[in-house]
Design a protein around this motif. Structure first.
Motif, PDB file in Angstrom:
ATOM      1  N   LYS A  31       0.816  -1.201   0.000  1.00 60.75           N
ATOM      2  CA  LYS A  31       0.000   0.000   0.000  1.00 60.75           C
ATOM      3  C   LYS A  31       0.859   1.265   0.000  1.00 60.75           C
ATOM      4  O   LYS A  31       0.575   2.231  -0.731  1.00 60.75           O
ATOM      5  CB  LYS A  31      -0.930   0.011   1.216  1.00 60.75           C
ATOM      6  CG  LYS A  31      -2.109  -0.935   1.114  1.00 60.75           C
ATOM      7  CD  LYS A  31      -3.049  -0.748   2.301  1.00 60.75           C
ATOM      8  CE  LYS A  31      -4.312  -1.588   2.140  1.00 60.75           C
ATOM      9  NZ  LYS A  31      -5.258  -1.379   3.270  1.00 60.75           N
ATOM     10  N   ASP A  32       1.888   1.290   0.824  1.00 60.81           N
ATOM     11  CA  ASP A  32       2.731   2.481   0.884  1.00 60.81           C
ATOM     12  C   ASP A  32       3.474   2.689  -0.427  1.00 60.81           C
ATOM     13  O   ASP A  32       3.676   3.825  -0.859  1.00 60.81           O
ATOM     14  CB  ASP A  32       3.721   2.367   2.048  1.00 60.81           C
ATOM     15  CG  ASP A  32       4.391   3.692   2.362  1.00 60.81           C
ATOM     16  OD1 ASP A  32       3.691   4.613   2.834  1.00 60.81           O
ATOM     17  OD2 ASP A  32       5.603   3.816   2.119  1.00 60.81           O
ATOM     18  N   LEU A  33       3.870   1.601  -1.077  1.00 60.06           N
ATOM     19  CA  LEU A  33       4.530   1.718  -2.363  1.00 60.06           C
ATOM     20  C   LEU A  33       3.572   2.253  -3.425  1.00 60.06           C
ATOM     21  O   LEU A  33       3.935   3.122  -4.232  1.00 60.06           O
ATOM     22  CB  LEU A  33       5.084   0.358  -2.786  1.00 60.06           C
ATOM     23  CG  LEU A  33       5.878   0.311  -4.093  1.00 60.06           C
ATOM     24  CD1 LEU A  33       7.078   1.246  -4.025  1.00 60.06           C
ATOM     25  CD2 LEU A  33       6.332  -1.110  -4.388  1.00 60.06           C
ATOM     26  N   GLN A  47      -6.408   3.697   6.368  1.00 53.90           N
ATOM     27  CA  GLN A  47      -5.791   2.896   5.316  1.00 53.90           C
ATOM     28  C   GLN A  47      -4.885   1.828   5.894  1.00 53.90           C
ATOM     29  O   GLN A  47      -4.755   0.736   5.328  1.00 53.90           O
ATOM     30  CB  GLN A  47      -5.007   3.799   4.366  1.00 53.90           C
ATOM     31  CG  GLN A  47      -5.870   4.685   3.502  1.00 53.90           C
ATOM     32  CD  GLN A  47      -5.058   5.660   2.666  1.00 53.90           C
ATOM     33  OE1 GLN A  47      -3.965   6.076   3.061  1.00 53.90           O
ATOM     34  NE2 GLN A  47      -5.591   6.033   1.519  1.00 53.90           N
ATOM     35  N   LEU A  48      -4.243   2.117   7.022  1.00 52.92           N
ATOM     36  CA  LEU A  48      -3.391   1.124   7.669  1.00 52.92           C
ATOM     37  C   LEU A  48      -4.214  -0.051   8.197  1.00 52.92           C
ATOM     38  O   LEU A  48      -3.783  -1.203   8.119  1.00 52.92           O
ATOM     39  CB  LEU A  48      -2.613   1.768   8.821  1.00 52.92           C
ATOM     40  CG  LEU A  48      -1.439   2.678   8.468  1.00 52.92           C
ATOM     41  CD1 LEU A  48      -0.952   3.399   9.715  1.00 52.92           C
ATOM     42  CD2 LEU A  48      -0.305   1.883   7.843  1.00 52.92           C
ATOM     43  N   LYS A  49      -5.401   0.226   8.732  1.00 53.54           N
ATOM     44  CA  LYS A  49      -6.212  -0.812   9.358  1.00 53.54           C
ATOM     45  C   LYS A  49      -7.047  -1.601   8.358  1.00 53.54           C
ATOM     46  O   LYS A  49      -7.406  -2.757   8.622  1.00 53.54           O
ATOM     47  CB  LYS A  49      -7.126  -0.189  10.411  1.00 53.54           C
ATOM     48  CG  LYS A  49      -6.384   0.449  11.581  1.00 53.54           C
ATOM     49  CD  LYS A  49      -7.357   1.061  12.571  1.00 53.54           C
ATOM     50  CE  LYS A  49      -6.613   1.730  13.734  1.00 53.54           C
ATOM     51  NZ  LYS A  49      -7.559   2.362  14.694  1.00 53.54           N
ATOM     52  N   ALA A  50      -7.383  -0.995   7.235  1.00 51.75           N
ATOM     53  CA  ALA A  50      -8.298  -1.636   6.285  1.00 51.75           C
ATOM     54  C   ALA A  50      -7.660  -2.847   5.638  1.00 51.75           C
ATOM     55  O   ALA A  50      -6.451  -2.890   5.393  1.00 51.75           O
ATOM     56  CB  ALA A  50      -8.722  -0.631   5.208  1.00 51.75           C
ATOM     57  N   LYS A  51      -8.473  -3.850   5.361  1.00 47.83           N
ATOM     58  CA  LYS A  51      -8.011  -5.023   4.629  1.00 47.83           C
ATOM     59  C   LYS A  51      -9.125  -5.508   3.705  1.00 47.83           C
ATOM     60  O   LYS A  51     -10.317  -5.377   4.019  1.00 47.83           O
ATOM     61  CB  LYS A  51      -7.584  -6.149   5.566  1.00 47.83           C
ATOM     62  CG  LYS A  51      -8.726  -6.893   6.235  1.00 47.83           C
ATOM     63  CD  LYS A  51      -8.198  -8.132   6.953  1.00 47.83           C
ATOM     64  CE  LYS A  51      -9.347  -8.994   7.483  1.00 47.83           C
ATOM     65  NZ  LYS A  51      -8.859 -10.236   8.107  1.00 47.83           N
ATOM     66  N   PHE A  56      -8.022   0.556  -3.314  1.00 44.12           N
ATOM     67  CA  PHE A  56      -7.160   1.398  -2.493  1.00 44.12           C
ATOM     68  C   PHE A  56      -6.314   2.254  -3.420  1.00 44.12           C
ATOM     69  O   PHE A  56      -5.494   1.726  -4.195  1.00 44.12           O
ATOM     70  CB  PHE A  56      -6.263   0.541  -1.590  1.00 44.12           C
ATOM     71  CG  PHE A  56      -5.088   1.305  -1.031  1.00 44.12           C
ATOM     72  CD1 PHE A  56      -5.260   2.138   0.056  1.00 44.12           C
ATOM     73  CD2 PHE A  56      -3.832   1.212  -1.618  1.00 44.12           C
ATOM     74  CE1 PHE A  56      -4.182   2.867   0.557  1.00 44.12           C
ATOM     75  CE2 PHE A  56      -2.751   1.921  -1.115  1.00 44.12           C
ATOM     76  CZ  PHE A  56      -2.928   2.747  -0.022  1.00 44.12           C
ATOM     77  N   GLU A  57      -6.497   3.569  -3.373  1.00 43.65           N
ATOM     78  CA  GLU A  57      -5.695   4.503  -4.167  1.00 43.65           C
ATOM     79  C   GLU A  57      -5.597   4.037  -5.630  1.00 43.65           C
ATOM     80  O   GLU A  57      -4.503   3.899  -6.178  1.00 43.65           O
ATOM     81  CB  GLU A  57      -4.304   4.668  -3.551  1.00 43.65           C
ATOM     82  CG  GLU A  57      -4.309   5.373  -2.209  1.00 43.65           C
ATOM     83  CD  GLU A  57      -4.721   6.827  -2.294  1.00 43.65           C
ATOM     84  OE1 GLU A  57      -4.609   7.399  -3.398  1.00 43.65           O
ATOM     85  OE2 GLU A  57      -5.158   7.381  -1.267  1.00 43.65           O
ATOM     86  N   LEU A  61      -8.956  -4.901  -6.410  1.00 45.39           N
ATOM     87  CA  LEU A  61      -8.973  -6.184  -5.708  1.00 45.39           C
ATOM     88  C   LEU A  61      -9.313  -7.264  -6.719  1.00 45.39           C
ATOM     89  O   LEU A  61     -10.422  -7.313  -7.254  1.00 45.39           O
ATOM     90  CB  LEU A  61     -10.003  -6.152  -4.575  1.00 45.39           C
ATOM     91  CG  LEU A  61     -10.183  -7.448  -3.784  1.00 45.39           C
ATOM     92  CD1 LEU A  61      -8.914  -7.795  -3.021  1.00 45.39           C
ATOM     93  CD2 LEU A  61     -11.368  -7.328  -2.825  1.00 45.39           C
ATOM     94  N   LEU A  62      -8.358  -8.133  -7.000  1.00 45.60           N
ATOM     95  CA  LEU A  62      -8.547  -9.161  -8.019  1.00 45.60           C
ATOM     96  C   LEU A  62      -9.187 -10.426  -7.473  1.00 45.60           C
ATOM     97  O   LEU A  62      -9.909 -11.117  -8.187  1.00 45.60           O
ATOM     98  CB  LEU A  62      -7.200  -9.521  -8.661  1.00 45.60           C
ATOM     99  CG  LEU A  62      -6.435  -8.394  -9.348  1.00 45.60           C
ATOM    100  CD1 LEU A  62      -5.123  -8.916  -9.915  1.00 45.60           C
ATOM    101  CD2 LEU A  62      -7.277  -7.766 -10.449  1.00 45.60           C
TER     102      LEU A  62
END
Length: 377
Positions: A31-33, A47-51, A56-57, A61-62
Motif C-alpha cells: 500500500k505504501d509503495l 488505510q493502515l487498518k483496512a483489509k 485502495f488509491e 482487488l482481483l
C-alpha cells in the motif's frame, strides 16, 4: 538515508513489474509503495487498518477480500493490483511460507504475460503461530522449499528481496493468532529472531537479497501500534525508503543525495559512470504530511528520453484487471518471453562498477550447480 519522492520512485520502477507477497505487514508495504508512486504523502490510520477493500488509491482487488468471505483463518486470500502505463504492482496475501497456494501463485506468474522484475517477500508470524511446537522444523523445511522453487521459477533477471520480520512486542494481538493462543506465544519475540536467522541463512544459500528490517527497527518501538505487531505510517514510509534504496543499489542506480562511502585509493578504484539524470551535490528531501499541498518542484516530472531499445512498446492488456471491468491499456511492461536484461533499459544511468546484479547471478548459478551435484550423489 535518501528520501525518495514520487518522481524518483516512478523513475526507479519505470517499466517494472513488482510483486509483494506476505502477511498484513507486507500488504501495508504494498500500500505504501502504491501511494508513493502517486503522491508524496503518508498512509492514513484508516488505510493502515483496512483489509480486503475493493479499491485502495486506484488499485483493484482481483481475488478474495471483500469479494469473498472475510475471516482470519489460514485460507484467507487477497490479491491486489495497481497498474498504470509504466508501472505494475501486485500483492498476494500468504499465511505460510510454502504451501499449495504458493505453488498456484508461482504458476500464475509463470503463465502470465509479463515476468516480474522485483519480488518482495516475507512470511513468518502466521507460520510461528499456526505450527506451535513444531515451528522450527517445519519453518526451515518450508523456507528451503520456498527458496528452491523461487530459484527455479523466477528468471535470473528478477531481483528477490527477502524482508526479515519486524520486531514484535512482548504482548501481541492480531488476526494471525488462533483462538486461545496468547498464552502459548509468550516467547514470540524470541521466536521471530530465531525465524529471521533461519530465513536469512536460506536466502543467502540461494543467492537472494536480504533486507534486515528487524535490525533497522529494533529501537523504533514508539512507532509500533497497540497490537504489538503492526506499525504506523511513518515506520512504513521509512521501510519503503530502505527497500527502494536497496533495490536501487542492486540495480546499479545512483540515487540523488544518497550517502556514498569514501573513495578508495586509485589502484582499487573502478571507473563510475556519472549520473546524467541528477546533478551532483547534496539534495534535501522532505516528507510532507497528508493534506499539505506540495511545492511545484516536488510534483512528478516527465521521465527522461529513453534508449531505442526501451522505446519499443509491447502491448499490455490487463487480463486480470479486465475481470474487474477495467479497460485494456497499453504499456511497456516487458513480456515473459522478452526477458533479456538489455531489451528494456532503465531510465537511470547504470552504475558499472557495482556488479551486484552479476554477482547475484553467479551466486545463484553456483548454488544451482551445488544442489544439482548433491542430488546426484
Amino acid at each position: 538515508m535518501t528520501h525518495l519522492r514520487t518522481c524518483e520512485v516512478r523513475r526507479l520502477l519505470h517499466n517494472k513489474f513488482v510483486v509483494v507477497m506476505g502477511d498484513s505487514i507486507q500488504r501495508t508495504v504494498y500500500k505504501d509503495l502504491v501511494l508513493l508512486l502517486q503522491k508524496n504523502c503518508l498512509l492514513s490510520p484508516s488505510q493502515l487498518k483496512a483489509k480486503g477493500e475493493l479499491s485502495f488509491e486506484h488499485d483493484v482487488l482481483l481475488e478474495g477480500g471483500r469479494c469473498g468471505c472475510m475471516h482470519n483463518n489460514i485460507y484467507y486470500r487477497e490479491v491486489r493490483q495497481f497498474c498504470t502505463g509504466h508501472h505494475l504492482v501486485r500483492f498476494y496475501f500468504l499465511t505460510r511460507a510454502y504451501s499449495a497456494y504458493l505453488e498456484e501463485v508461482l504458476s500464475e506468474l509463470r503463465r502470465g504475460e509479463y515476468a516480474p522484475d522485483l519480488v518482495v517477500l516475507n512470511s513468518c508470524l502466521w507460520d510461528i503461530s499456526r505450527h506451535g511446537r513444531q515451528f522450527p522444523t517445519r519453518y526451515r523445511e518450508d523456507l528451503e522449499c520456498l527458496f528452491r522453487r523461487m530459484d527455479r521459477v523466477l528468471p535470473e533477471s528478477c531481483l528477490l528481496v527477502w524482508n526479515t520480520t519486524l520486531p514484535v512486542a512482548n504482548t501481541v494481538s492480531g488476526g494471525f493468532l488462533p483462538p486461545g493462543a496468547l498464552a502459548s506465544l509468550d516467547h514470540l519475540s524470541e521466536e521471530v529472531i530465531e525465524a529471521n536467522f533461519y530465513s536469512s541463512f536460506e536466502a543467502a544459500q540461494r543467492g537472494f537479497d536480504l533486507l534486515d528490517l528487524h535490525f533497522y527497527f529494533r529501537h523504533a518501538d514508539q512507532h509500533r501500534l497497540g497490537d504489538g505487531v503492526h506499525w504506523n505510517e511513518r515506520a512504513h514510509r521509512r521501510l519503503s525508503q530502505l527497500l527502494l534504496a536497496h533495490v536501487a543499489d542492486a540495480w546499479g542506480v545512483n540515487l540523488p543525495g544518497a550517502f556514498r562511502r569514501p573513495e578508495p585509493p586509485a589502484r582499487f578504484r573502478s571507473p563510475r559512470q556519472p549520473s546524467k539524470l541528477f546533478p551532483p551535490g547534496p539534495a534535501s528531501f522532505v516528507l510532507y504530511p497528508e493534506g499539505i499541498p506540495l511545492p511545484s518542484d516536488l510534483l512528478p516530472q516527465q521521465p527522461p528520453n529513453l534508449s531505442d531499445s526501451s522505446r519499443r512498446r509491447v502491448e499490455y492488456i490487463r487480463g486480470a484487471n479486465s475481470r474487474a471491468g477495467l479497460q485494456p491499456t497499453s504499456g511497456p511492461i516487458r513480456r515473459v518471453d522478452t526477458q533479456h536484461p538489455h531489451q528494456v533499459s532503465s531510465p537511470y544511468p547504470i552504475r558499472l562498477p557495482a556488479g551486484s546484479q552479476e554477482r547475484r547471478r553467479r551466486r545463484r548459478r553456483s548454488s544451482r550447480r551445488i544442489q544439482h551435484t548433491q542430488s546426484q550423489e
